[in-house]
Design a protein around this motif. Structure first.
Motif, mmCIF file in Angstrom:
data_model
loop_
_atom_site.group_PDB
_atom_site.id
_atom_site.type_symbol
_atom_site.label_atom_id
_atom_site.label_comp_id
_atom_site.label_asym_id
_atom_site.label_seq_id
_atom_site.Cartn_x
_atom_site.Cartn_y
_atom_site.Cartn_z
ATOM 1 N N ILE A 28 0.429 -8.754 6.787
ATOM 2 C CA ILE A 28 0.330 -7.531 7.084
ATOM 3 C C ILE A 28 0.604 -7.182 8.599
ATOM 4 N N ARG A 29 0.211 -8.226 9.518
ATOM 5 C CA ARG A 29 0.196 -7.877 10.957
ATOM 6 C C ARG A 29 1.546 -8.045 11.564
ATOM 7 N N ASP A 49 3.562 1.058 4.336
ATOM 8 C CA ASP A 49 3.566 2.418 5.327
ATOM 9 C C ASP A 49 2.895 2.274 6.372
ATOM 10 N N TYR A 50 3.133 3.027 7.396
ATOM 11 C CA TYR A 50 2.493 3.049 8.742
ATOM 12 C C TYR A 50 1.270 3.190 8.877
ATOM 13 N N CYS A 101 -1.461 -2.564 -0.632
ATOM 14 C CA CYS A 101 -0.553 -3.605 -0.271
ATOM 15 C C CYS A 101 0.009 -3.939 -1.509
ATOM 16 N N ILE A 102 -0.935 -4.317 -2.506
ATOM 17 C CA ILE A 102 -0.292 -4.704 -3.877
ATOM 18 C C ILE A 102 0.292 -3.742 -4.405
ATOM 19 N N ASN A 103 -0.162 -2.549 -4.451
ATOM 20 C CA ASN A 103 0.330 -1.473 -4.965
ATOM 21 C C ASN A 103 1.889 -1.047 -4.730
ATOM 22 N N ARG A 146 -4.281 1.287 9.860
ATOM 23 C CA ARG A 146 -5.625 0.900 8.953
ATOM 24 C C ARG A 146 -6.192 -0.506 9.105
ATOM 25 N N TYR A 147 -5.181 -1.253 8.727
ATOM 26 C CA TYR A 147 -5.656 -2.913 8.827
ATOM 27 C C TYR A 147 -5.635 -3.229 10.143
ATOM 28 N N ARG A 148 -4.757 -2.906 11.134
ATOM 29 C CA ARG A 148 -4.867 -3.320 12.357
ATOM 30 C C ARG A 148 -6.229 -2.947 13.186
#
Length: 113
Positions: free
Chosen positions: A58-59, A69-70, A103-105, A75-77
């Motif tokens: 993801i990073r 998506d952005y 992410c999976i979706n 959100r993860y960052r």
């Protein structure tokens, strides 16, 4: 009884979303990040697994960076750079399990279209 009901509901949700993959490890190897090594305590270290998955997939600039998506990438960052947010999730295995659902979706949507 309520805790048992929520566990049953959680297991039901997991089965509904399951993607059937080949069981042959030659064609579909298990993730070392998720399944770990010989350390029997590794599998219970969800925070470490989540951090390693984030860094790899993801990073921005990750070795196997996925297309998401952005909004979700940010959100993860924010979650992984703010250790207090992540530490608040340590005792909640179900929340860790669902952490990467967006992410999976998105990956399933991309390969299904």
């Amino acid at each position: 009884a309520q805790n048992k009901d929520s566990t049953v509901q959680f297991k039901s949700e997991v089965l509904e979303r399951a993607i059937i993959l080949p069981s042959d490890e030659k064609h579909c190897p298990k993730s070392f990040i998720v399944y770990g090594d010989e350390d029997p305590n590794y599998i219970s270290n969800y925070k470490s697994m989540a951090e390693r998955l984030y860094k790899r997939y993801i990073r921005v600039g990750g070795v196997w960076e996925i297309n998401i998506d952005y909004h979700n990438r940010n959100r993860y960052r924010d979650l992984f750079f703010n250790n207090n947010k992540l530490l608040g999730m340590v005792d909640n295995k179900q929340e860790f399990y669902r952490l990467f659902d967006p992410c999976i979706n998105q990956m399933v949507a991309l390969i299904s279209s």
